[in-house]
Design an enzyme around this catalytic site. Structure first.
Site, PDB file in Angstrom:
ATOM      1  CG  HIS A   1      -1.935  -1.134   1.181  1.00  0.00           C
ATOM      2  ND1 HIS A   1      -3.072  -1.129   0.404  1.00  0.00           N
ATOM      3  CD2 HIS A   1      -1.926  -2.319   1.837  1.00  0.00           C
ATOM      4  CE1 HIS A   1      -3.727  -2.265   0.594  1.00  0.00           C
ATOM      5  NE2 HIS A   1      -3.050  -3.008   1.438  1.00  0.00           N
TER       6      HIS A   1
ATOM      7  CG  ASN B   1      -7.904  -4.697   0.284  1.00  0.00           C
ATOM      8  OD1 ASN B   1      -7.095  -3.785   0.299  1.00  0.00           O
ATOM      9  ND2 ASN B   1      -7.610  -5.918   0.698  1.00  0.00           N
TER      10      ASN B   1
END
Length: 489
Positions: free
Chosen positions: A60, A133
């Site tokens: 990320h 997500n």
């Protein structure tokens, strides 16, 4: 309208506040002579520049974020005692960070990759972080496999590139990934923007009410802008032309007052249902079909303010699934259990032990009261207060009421696999997803998968990968095998 710059009037100073006489020329021993070590402005500027970056996130790393507001639209007090959810119309400030998973900080946005959805609620009972997500499932179900999984997605230590052999070798040997891989290589694998995708808490979480009754919940954030995606060809072109496409789109939409929003829904399962539910409700590779537990609308999320400094507010923002508030807690989901440690530990390493004191991370609607002291970037906020508990000097004290309700456990300790329920398998939901797709969606899914599988160097890796999809659905496997063979010759 663009964000107004903050302008400080007055003379330029050093970091210590002394006025700077000359910011154009370094101090030398005579005209044309060597630079002097006594030029502390030069040394200060160079030393600060060398330290302007912190280690990027291992996963990320590539992200964008914005502030917003969450508004309750339904009374949920029968299920949770969380105060920020206590009444219809209540508003809570939020910060949402979007990201890709595998790419480095400088990677392109328009790539086939899950998108991180890290949402911080600045509640009056402390910050609540919901870290998920843009997919309702994930590749693996146990955190012990996470480092190995990410190693296959990142650069190979020998070649320095992502290798199809590594990716498909791991996925083929981990059939639980079949459901998420089917999601990833379908049409929603490359969102057109952060505004045009859904978000999910993904994990199962606990809600508990004033009577200490327990419910299991899943969060859904449905985009009000509509789902829009990119084809692989469109994404390849956009990634080359504008690597910052998704970050730019989000920032510019907010600048012009086109505030993106999401309708927030939850699926709610009474705790008593969990033991005999047809799927393991704590398995991150599975969804709860909507016919079993219909989503219930509870709120609206709107993003309406851009950060003023990307480094301070996006890169230094930290999120942890362990940041709960009263009325919300964890579940026995083995991936979630691992993340309760891993996320906080990652940020203590990256940003420092006092990362939660930074403006973007600290509570906005209440005050953090702890006995922790010192460490990197400690600001002395506690002054002369005692640093232990219990104490008789009026310091913070425990409440004697846990945030969540404990779960009963039985059996011997050991390296146990997750419990298997009546309809659990690694393939059933991937097959269902494939059969829900239109003919055009199936064709694009097969094309996307075949293009990647065809790059592997060994036939056995390719065959094992195809076999997982064959077990999900016979037609799926047959079409994929033919497409891969055509590309491999």
């Amino acid at each position: 309208m663009t964000q107004e710059a903050h302008v400080t009037q007055g003379p330029l100073t050093t970091e210590a506040g002394a006025p700077v006489a000359d910011n154009q020329n370094s101090e030398t021993a005579g005209v044309g002579g060597p630079v002097l070590v006594q030029d502390q402005l030069l040394l200060e500027k160079l030393a600060h520049f060398n330290r302007e970056r912190i280690p990027e996130r291992v996963v990320h790393a590539r992200g964008a974020g914005a502030y917003g507001t969450f508004t309750v639209t339904r009374d949920v007090s029968q299920w949770t005692r969380a105060k920020f959810l206590s009444e219809v119309g209540k508003e809570t400030e939020t910060f949402l960070r979007f990201s890709t998973v595998a790419g480095n900080l400088g990677a392109a946005d328009a790539v086939r990759d899950p998108r991180g959805w890290a949402l911080k609620f600045y509640t009056e009972e402390g910050n609540y972080d919901l870290v998920g997500n843009n997919t309702p499932v994930f590749f693996i179900k146990d955190a012990i496999k996470f480092p190995d999984f990410i190693h296959t997605q990142k650069r190979d230590p020998y070649t320095g590139s992502q290798e199809a052999d590594n990716v498909w070798d791991f996925w083929g040997l981990s059939p639980e990934s079949t459901h998420q891989v089917t999601w990833l290589f379908g049409d929603r694998g490359i969102p057109a923007s952060y505004r045009h995708m859904n978000g999910y808490g993904s994990h199962t979480f606990q809600w508990n009410n004033e009577a200490a009754e327990v419910f299991w919940v899943k969060y859904h954030f449905k985009t009000d802008q509509g789902i829009k995606n990119l084809t692989q060809d469109e994404a390849n072109r956009l990634a080359g032309e504008d690597p910052d496409s998704h970050q730019r789109d989000l920032r510019e939409a907010i600048e012009r007052g086109d505030f993106p929003s999401w309708t927030v829904q939850v699926q709610i399962m009474p705790a008593a249902d969990a033991a005999n539910y047809r799927f393991n409700p704590f398995d991150l590779t599975k969804v709860w079909p909507h016919e079993d537990y219909p989503p219930i609308e509870i709120g609206k999320l709107e993003l309406n303010r851009n950060p003023e400094n990307i480094f301070a507010e996006v890169e230094q923002s930290v999120f942890s699934p362990a940041h709960f508030v009263p009325g919300i807690g964890p579940s026995p989901d083995k991936m979630l259990q691992g993340r309760l440690f891993a996320y906080g530990d990652a940020h203590r390493y990256r940003v420092g032990i006092n990362a939660d004191h930074l403006p973007v991370n600290r509570p906005h609607a209440t005050e953090a009261r702890t006995h922790s002291r010192d460490g990197f970037l400690y600001d002395g906020r506690h002054k002369g207060a005692k640093n232990y508990e219990p104490n008789s000097f009026g310091g913070p004290h425990q409440t004697d009421r846990p945030l969540w309700v404990g779960s009963a456990v039985t059996g011997a300790t050991g390296d146990h696999a997750a419990p298997s329920h009546a309809e659990d398998s690694d393939f059933v939901q991937a097959g269902t997803l494939y059969r829900l797709m239109s003919e055009g969606e199936r064709g694009r899914l097969v094309e996307n998968l075949a293009g990647f599988i065809a790059k592997v160097s060994r036939d056995d890796i390719a065959e094992r990968a195809i076999d997982n999809f064959r077990q999900a659905d016979g037609d799926f496997g047959k079409r994929l095998e033919a497409a891969v063979q055509a590309l491999r010759g």
